[in-house]
Design a protein around this motif. Structure first.
Motif, PDB file in Angstrom:
ATOM      1  N   PHE A  44       0.872  -1.162   0.000  1.00  0.00           N
ATOM      2  CA  PHE A  44       0.000   0.000   0.000  1.00  0.00           C
ATOM      3  C   PHE A  44       0.911   1.214   0.000  1.00  0.00           C
ATOM      4  O   PHE A  44       1.869   1.276   0.781  1.00  0.00           O
ATOM      5  N   CYS A  45       0.632   2.185  -0.871  1.00  0.00           N
ATOM      6  CA  CYS A  45       1.535   3.313  -1.052  1.00  0.00           C
ATOM      7  C   CYS A  45       0.808   4.641  -0.937  1.00  0.00           C
ATOM      8  O   CYS A  45      -0.283   4.813  -1.485  1.00  0.00           O
ATOM      9  N   LEU A  46       1.435   5.555  -0.221  1.00  0.00           N
ATOM     10  CA  LEU A  46       0.933   6.921  -0.098  1.00  0.00           C
ATOM     11  C   LEU A  46       1.886   7.846  -0.836  1.00  0.00           C
ATOM     12  O   LEU A  46       3.103   7.700  -0.742  1.00  0.00           O
ATOM     13  N   TYR A  47       1.305   8.812  -1.556  1.00  0.00           N
ATOM     14  CA  TYR A  47       2.093   9.763  -2.339  1.00  0.00           C
ATOM     15  C   TYR A  47       1.954  11.163  -1.769  1.00  0.00           C
ATOM     16  O   TYR A  47       0.880  11.549  -1.299  1.00  0.00           O
ATOM     17  N   TYR A  48       3.020  11.922  -1.869  1.00  0.00           N
ATOM     18  CA  TYR A  48       3.031  13.294  -1.390  1.00  0.00           C
ATOM     19  C   TYR A  48       2.093  14.184  -2.201  1.00  0.00           C
ATOM     20  O   TYR A  48       1.467  15.081  -1.660  1.00  0.00           O
ATOM     21  N   GLY A  80      11.646  12.639  -5.434  1.00  0.00           N
ATOM     22  CA  GLY A  80      10.641  13.627  -5.791  1.00  0.00           C
ATOM     23  C   GLY A  80      10.262  14.535  -4.649  1.00  0.00           C
ATOM     24  O   GLY A  80      10.752  14.406  -3.521  1.00  0.00           O
ATOM     25  N   THR A  81       9.355  15.445  -4.944  1.00  0.00           N
ATOM     26  CA  THR A  81       8.893  16.419  -3.971  1.00  0.00           C
ATOM     27  C   THR A  81       8.321  15.718  -2.749  1.00  0.00           C
ATOM     28  O   THR A  81       7.542  14.779  -2.872  1.00  0.00           O
ATOM     29  N   GLY A  82       8.711  16.158  -1.577  1.00  0.00           N
ATOM     30  CA  GLY A  82       8.229  15.587  -0.324  1.00  0.00           C
ATOM     31  C   GLY A  82       9.165  14.586   0.311  1.00  0.00           C
ATOM     32  O   GLY A  82       8.954  14.180   1.460  1.00  0.00           O
TER      33      GLY A  82
END
Length: 142
Positions: A44-48, A80-82
């Motif tokens: 499970f992946c969360l993105y900024y 990447g950003t974050g």
């Protein structure tokens, strides 16, 4: 050389051939490695950012509290950003690359408050909890 000796040599050659065959066979598919900054099958992946942009934070289980300060928080690890920022209240989109888990992202720590649910293979922006996300829970598909 007697019959028993010939059988022993044949058995040794067969064993050596099997070992050589195993050594040249294609390697098994690698399992996902959680917390490596790459969104892989089974995680499970969360993105900024919205629309799966920016740095990613990848998981293979429930997290009751993302934590809000370093050094004790879960952070975005991908490029990447974050990158390096704490996940809590900073995730904007998610992907569920598991095959048997429903994953719920909660507004509060300890699986409290409103949530956005991602079925296996589901993905999307966190919508109404985009600026408040503090935990996620894995539940078996029923």
């Amino acid at each position: 050389m007697g019959t028993a000796g010939k059988r022993l040599i044949r058995a040794a050659l067969a064993t050596a051939g099997a070992v050589a065959l195993l050594a040249t066979a294609a390697p098994a598919a690698n399992a996902a490695t959680a917390r490596n900054g790459i969104c892989e099958r089974g995680e499970f992946c969360l993105y900024y950012g919205y629309g799966f942009t920016g740095s990613v934070s990848d998981f293979n289980g429930s997290i009751p509290n993302y934590g809000s300060t370093q050094p004790g928080c879960y952070e975005f690890k991908g490029t990447g950003t974050g990158k390096g920022l704490c996940v809590k209240n900073n995730a904007r989109s998610a992907k569920n690359l598991t095959s048997i888990w429903v994953v719920k992202v909660f507004y509060n720590s300890n699986y409290g408050g409103s949530n956005v649910t991602y079925n296996p293979g589901g993905q999307g922006d966190l919508t109404y909890i985009a600026t408040e996300n503090a935990s996620h829970l894995y539940e078996l598909v029923s």
